[in-house]
Design a protein around this motif. Structure first.
Motif, mmCIF file in Angstrom:
data_model
loop_
_atom_site.group_PDB
_atom_site.id
_atom_site.type_symbol
_atom_site.label_atom_id
_atom_site.label_comp_id
_atom_site.label_asym_id
_atom_site.label_seq_id
_atom_site.Cartn_x
_atom_site.Cartn_y
_atom_site.Cartn_z
ATOM 1 N N LYS A 14 58.699 -38.332 75.487
ATOM 2 C CA LYS A 14 59.065 -38.721 76.851
ATOM 3 C C LYS A 14 59.454 -40.195 76.871
ATOM 4 O O LYS A 14 58.812 -41.031 76.234
ATOM 5 N N GLY A 15 60.541 -40.496 77.580
ATOM 6 C CA GLY A 15 61.016 -41.867 77.687
ATOM 7 C C GLY A 15 62.014 -42.250 76.603
ATOM 8 O O GLY A 15 62.640 -43.303 76.690
ATOM 9 N N LEU A 16 62.166 -41.409 75.589
ATOM 10 C CA LEU A 16 63.128 -41.693 74.521
ATOM 11 C C LEU A 16 64.440 -40.976 74.795
ATOM 12 O O LEU A 16 64.454 -39.846 75.266
ATOM 13 N N ASN A 17 65.541 -41.636 74.489
ATOM 14 C CA ASN A 17 66.862 -41.051 74.688
ATOM 15 C C ASN A 17 67.516 -40.750 73.344
ATOM 16 O O ASN A 17 67.062 -41.220 72.300
ATOM 17 N N CYS A 18 68.597 -39.998 73.407
ATOM 18 C CA CYS A 18 69.357 -39.601 72.234
ATOM 19 C C CYS A 18 69.620 -40.809 71.335
ATOM 20 O O CYS A 18 69.996 -41.862 71.850
ATOM 21 N N ALA A 39 56.002 -28.186 69.433
ATOM 22 C CA ALA A 39 56.430 -28.355 70.821
ATOM 23 C C ALA A 39 56.937 -29.779 70.968
ATOM 24 O O ALA A 39 56.243 -30.725 70.600
ATOM 25 N N VAL A 40 58.158 -29.923 71.463
ATOM 26 C CA VAL A 40 58.735 -31.241 71.714
ATOM 27 C C VAL A 40 58.820 -31.404 73.229
ATOM 28 O O VAL A 40 59.422 -30.579 73.919
ATOM 29 N N ILE A 41 58.200 -32.467 73.748
ATOM 30 C CA ILE A 41 58.175 -32.713 75.191
ATOM 31 C C ILE A 41 59.017 -33.947 75.468
ATOM 32 O O ILE A 41 58.701 -35.040 74.991
ATOM 33 N N GLU A 62 63.912 -22.793 63.495
ATOM 34 C CA GLU A 62 64.285 -21.772 64.477
ATOM 35 C C GLU A 62 63.871 -22.241 65.863
ATOM 36 O O GLU A 62 62.702 -22.548 66.088
ATOM 37 N N LEU A 63 64.827 -22.303 66.780
ATOM 38 C CA LEU A 63 64.520 -22.643 68.169
ATOM 39 C C LEU A 63 63.986 -21.395 68.855
ATOM 40 O O LEU A 63 64.684 -20.386 68.960
ATOM 41 N N LEU A 64 62.745 -21.459 69.316
ATOM 42 C CA LEU A 64 62.120 -20.308 69.955
ATOM 43 C C LEU A 64 62.400 -20.251 71.441
ATOM 44 O O LEU A 64 62.637 -19.183 72.006
ATOM 45 N N GLU A 65 62.330 -21.423 72.089
ATOM 46 C CA GLU A 65 62.416 -21.438 73.551
ATOM 47 C C GLU A 65 62.633 -22.861 74.035
ATOM 48 O O GLU A 65 62.211 -23.821 73.385
ATOM 49 N N GLN A 66 63.293 -22.977 75.178
ATOM 50 C CA GLN A 66 63.429 -24.258 75.873
ATOM 51 C C GLN A 66 63.137 -24.020 77.341
ATOM 52 O O GLN A 66 63.569 -23.023 77.905
ATOM 53 N N THR A 67 62.392 -24.952 77.940
ATOM 54 C CA THR A 67 62.091 -24.841 79.364
ATOM 55 C C THR A 67 62.320 -26.183 80.039
ATOM 56 O O THR A 67 62.314 -27.225 79.391
ATOM 57 N N TYR A 77 61.413 -31.594 79.798
ATOM 58 C CA TYR A 77 62.065 -30.568 78.994
ATOM 59 C C TYR A 77 61.167 -30.267 77.806
ATOM 60 O O TYR A 77 60.755 -31.174 77.088
ATOM 61 N N ARG A 78 60.857 -28.993 77.632
ATOM 62 C CA ARG A 78 59.989 -28.575 76.522
ATOM 63 C C ARG A 78 60.792 -27.695 75.576
ATOM 64 O O ARG A 78 61.511 -26.795 76.008
ATOM 65 N N HIS A 79 60.632 -28.000 74.310
ATOM 66 C CA HIS A 79 61.354 -27.282 73.257
ATOM 67 C C HIS A 79 60.319 -26.771 72.266
ATOM 68 O O HIS A 79 59.407 -27.510 71.886
ATOM 69 N N TYR A 80 60.472 -25.530 71.851
ATOM 70 C CA TYR A 80 59.536 -24.918 70.901
ATOM 71 C C TYR A 80 60.318 -24.508 69.664
ATOM 72 O O TYR A 80 61.242 -23.698 69.748
#
Length: 86
Positions: A14-18, A39-41, A62-67, A77-80
């Motif tokens: 959180k707080g970090l940009n590309c 999990a990447v938040i 493997e990308l499982l899910e993004q929310t 944004y959560r990435h699994y």
């Protein structure tokens, strides 16, 4: 969120940009065993496409899910991501 996997490690970016969310995700995934889930938040909206692109173009990931959701008035944004090979 799906319940067919357990989160092994969490990377709070959180707080970090590309490109930092992807850089931190790669560093974390590199330390995982095959089958482990990261999990990447993030708070960077670009992380949705960046993490997806990275996972789709990287062997062993493997990308499982993004929310996307609101947490305390902030969009998160959560990435699994699962490590699939060594």
């Amino acid at each position: 969120m799906s319940t067919d996997y357990d989160i092994t490690e969490t990377a709070d970016v959180k707080g970090l940009n590309c490109p930092m969310p992807v850089v931190k995700a790669k560093q974390a995934v590199d330390s995982l065993e095959p089958g482990d889930v990261l999990a990447v938040i993030a708070t960077d909206p670009g992380s949705m496409s960046d993490i997806k692109g990275w996972a789709n173009s990287t062997d062993g990931v493997e990308l499982l899910e993004q929310t996307e959701g609101d947490e305390g008035g902030e969009t998160v944004y959560r990435h699994y991501v699962r490590r699939t090979t060594t």
